[in-house]
Motif scaffolding. Structure first.
Motif, PDB file in Angstrom:
ATOM      1  N   UNK A 209       0.856  -1.189   0.000  1.00 25.78           N
ATOM      2  CA  UNK A 209       0.000   0.000   0.000  1.00 25.78           C
ATOM      3  C   UNK A 209       0.898   1.247   0.000  1.00 25.78           C
ATOM      4  N   UNK A 210       0.798   2.098  -1.033  1.00 22.57           N
ATOM      5  CA  UNK A 210       1.653   3.294  -1.086  1.00 22.57           C
ATOM      6  C   UNK A 210       1.458   4.219   0.118  1.00 22.57           C
ATOM      7  N   UNK A 211       0.316   4.118   0.779  1.00 19.94           N
ATOM      8  CA  UNK A 211       0.112   4.955   1.970  1.00 19.94           C
ATOM      9  C   UNK A 211       0.958   4.440   3.136  1.00 19.94           C
ATOM     10  N   UNK A 212       1.246   3.131   3.147  1.00 18.61           N
ATOM     11  CA  UNK A 212       2.056   2.544   4.214  1.00 18.61           C
ATOM     12  C   UNK A 212       3.545   2.621   3.881  1.00 18.61           C
ATOM     13  N   UNK A 213       3.882   2.421   2.597  1.00 15.43           N
ATOM     14  CA  UNK A 213       5.288   2.441   2.158  1.00 15.43           C
ATOM     15  C   UNK A 213       5.401   3.420   0.983  1.00 15.43           C
ATOM     16  N   UNK A 214       5.475   4.723   1.267  1.00 15.52           N
ATOM     17  CA  UNK A 214       5.431   5.694   0.173  1.00 15.52           C
ATOM     18  C   UNK A 214       6.754   5.879  -0.578  1.00 15.52           C
ATOM     19  N   UNK A 215       7.859   5.457   0.010  1.00 10.30           N
ATOM     20  CA  UNK A 215       9.169   5.717  -0.615  1.00 10.30           C
ATOM     21  C   UNK A 215       9.486   4.729  -1.721  1.00 10.30           C
ATOM     22  N   UNK A 216      10.753   4.744  -2.155  1.00 10.81           N
ATOM     23  CA  UNK A 216      11.232   3.766  -3.131  1.00 10.81           C
ATOM     24  C   UNK A 216      11.205   2.399  -2.462  1.00 10.81           C
ATOM     25  N   UNK A 217      10.724   1.393  -3.220  1.00  3.27           N
ATOM     26  CA  UNK A 217      10.643   0.040  -2.674  1.00  3.27           C
ATOM     27  C   UNK A 217      11.424  -0.893  -3.598  1.00  3.27           C
ATOM     28  N   UNK A 218      12.214  -1.762  -3.012  1.00  2.00           N
ATOM     29  CA  UNK A 218      13.038  -2.675  -3.794  1.00  2.00           C
ATOM     30  C   UNK A 218      12.837  -4.076  -3.232  1.00  2.00           C
ATOM     31  N   UNK A 219      12.845  -5.081  -4.111  1.00  2.00           N
ATOM     32  CA  UNK A 219      12.752  -6.463  -3.634  1.00  2.00           C
ATOM     33  C   UNK A 219      13.702  -7.328  -4.465  1.00  2.00           C
ATOM     34  N   UNK A 220      14.602  -8.053  -3.802  1.00  2.00           N
ATOM     35  CA  UNK A 220      15.552  -8.930  -4.511  1.00  2.00           C
ATOM     36  C   UNK A 220      14.958 -10.327  -4.627  1.00  2.00           C
ATOM     37  N   UNK A 221      15.434 -11.059  -5.637  1.00  2.00           N
ATOM     38  CA  UNK A 221      14.867 -12.388  -5.883  1.00  2.00           C
ATOM     39  C   UNK A 221      15.958 -13.358  -6.341  1.00  2.00           C
ATOM     40  N   UNK A 222      17.069 -13.399  -5.600  1.00  2.00           N
ATOM     41  CA  UNK A 222      18.135 -14.357  -5.878  1.00  2.00           C
ATOM     42  C   UNK A 222      18.557 -14.356  -7.332  1.00  2.00           C
ATOM     43  N   UNK A 223      18.644 -15.544  -7.929  1.00  2.00           N
ATOM     44  CA  UNK A 223      19.128 -15.655  -9.310  1.00  2.00           C
ATOM     45  C   UNK A 223      18.112 -15.129 -10.328  1.00  2.00           C
ATOM     46  N   UNK A 224      16.932 -14.674  -9.853  1.00  2.00           N
ATOM     47  CA  UNK A 224      15.966 -14.046 -10.765  1.00  2.00           C
ATOM     48  C   UNK A 224      16.086 -12.522 -10.725  1.00  2.00           C
ATOM     49  N   UNK A 225      17.120 -11.986 -10.059  1.00  2.00           N
ATOM     50  CA  UNK A 225      17.349 -10.540 -10.097  1.00  2.00           C
ATOM     51  C   UNK A 225      16.567  -9.771  -9.053  1.00  2.00           C
ATOM     52  N   UNK A 226      16.018  -8.636  -9.438  1.00  2.00           N
ATOM     53  CA  UNK A 226      15.343  -7.771  -8.467  1.00  2.00           C
ATOM     54  C   UNK A 226      14.374  -6.839  -9.189  1.00  2.00           C
ATOM     55  N   UNK A 227      13.459  -6.275  -8.417  1.00  2.00           N
ATOM     56  CA  UNK A 227      12.504  -5.296  -8.953  1.00  2.00           C
ATOM     57  C   UNK A 227      12.441  -4.112  -8.001  1.00  2.00           C
TER      58      UNK A 227
END
Ligand code: ADP
Length: 289
Positions: free
Chosen positions: A204-222
């Motif tokens: 929810x952008x209201x809860x996490x308004x900043x830049x958000x990053x998520x890594x996914x091992x050998x599948x890279x990151x978003x």
């Protein structure tokens, strides 16, 4: 270059390299053993220092032989330890890591019997010199909002990143104010997601308004930027995966480095994945640059 303070764990890693991950209740001989500095904040700093930043660590360390070794190792890397809290006695946190040569996977048993750095401890740290403060959501995640207020008050120019590796009680209140929140794939999977895009879109952008990053091992990151745009990077696998211990910490260092140099989020995401990939091709965190 930036002045960067990281707040979190500094640990003794005992790494046993085995040919292949052992079956339960079997006995195998390690091919090699390395005893070295570890812990998420310490690892991220070790990489940021190599990238040329002025680095400092804050956390709790036990004044016993292993703790002195941890502090000496940080200092040998040019990382200041003045902002850390020394505890007379206590026991240093230790990670027992089984590193499989067949796959590069790392299986970690962590032991910790040391208090966390409290918000009150952190409020005694002079944060004015820092351009960037990197926090870890540890068992004291409920203290994060107070820690962030301390930084905003005394170093208004500083950007703040928060690493979220595991679900923690009270964490939801800490997600609102950092400029960047770095989620692990483990955390996203624990929330029921099967890919990083779905997880980031589900926040929810209201809860996490900043830049958000998520890594996914050998599948890279978003990542999702402040305007809500999604960015994606593949992983950049080395010729042979040798050691994935600290891949996520290296990724975080690469991302902080690029953003601190005012590069775009898309560029930072790719630079972080390239650096983490290079790390996976070598043992330990030294000689990355
Ligand atoms: P953690 O070390 O916290 O478990 P991840 O496994 O998600 O973190 O890895 C962090 C980043 O490291 C990934 O986004 C990816 O860019 C890189 N990485 C991890 N494993 C590999 C791999 N086997 N090959 C190439 N890059 C990898």
């Amino acid at each position: 270059m930036a002045a960067i303070l990281a707040v979190g764990g500094a640990v003794l890693d005992i790494v046993n390299v085995v040919a292949a991950y052992p079956a339960e209740d079997s006995e195998v001989r390690a091919e090699r053993q390395a005893v070295r500095l570890g812990g998420n904040a310490a690892n991220t700093l070790a990489v940021l220092a190599q990238l040329g930043h002025r680095c400092a660590w804050s956390g709790v360390w036990a004044d016993e032989p292993d703790g002195r070794r941890i502090v000496a190792d940080l200092q040998a890397r040019g990382i200041q330890t003045g902002p850390a809290r020394r505890l007379a006695g206590g026991k240093s946190p230790t990670s027992y890591i089984t590193l499989s040569r067949a796959t590069g996977s790392r299986t970690i048993v962590h032991h910790r019997d040391l208090p966390e750095l409290s918000a009150a401890d952190f409020e005694a740290v002079d944060v004015a010199p820092y351009d960037w403060v990197h926090l870890e959501a540890r068992p004291n995640a409920g203290d994060i909002p107070r820690m962030i207020r301390h930084v905003r008050r005394h170093s208004p120019r500083a950007r703040i990143s928060l690493e979220v590796e595991k679900a923690r009680e009270g964490l939801e209140h800490g997600l609102h104010d950092p400029d960047v929140v770095l989620f692990s794939g483990d955390y996203a999977r624990g929330q029921g997601y099967a890919d990083p895009e779905g997880f980031l879109r589900g926040l929810d952008p209201a809860t996490v308004p900043g830049i958000k990053v998520c890594t996914w091992g050998s599948a890279g990151a978003a990542a999702v930027d402040n305007a809500g745009r999604l960015h994606r990077t593949p992983a950049f696998p080395p010729a042979r995966v040798v050691d994935t211990v600290g891949a996520g910490d290296t990724f975080n260092a690469g991302l902080i480095d690029a953003l601190a140099r005012a590069r775009s989020l898309a560029e930072a995401l790719e630079a972080a994945a390239r650096l983490a990939g290079r790390k996976c091709g070598r043992e330990g965190l030294d000689g990355l640059t």
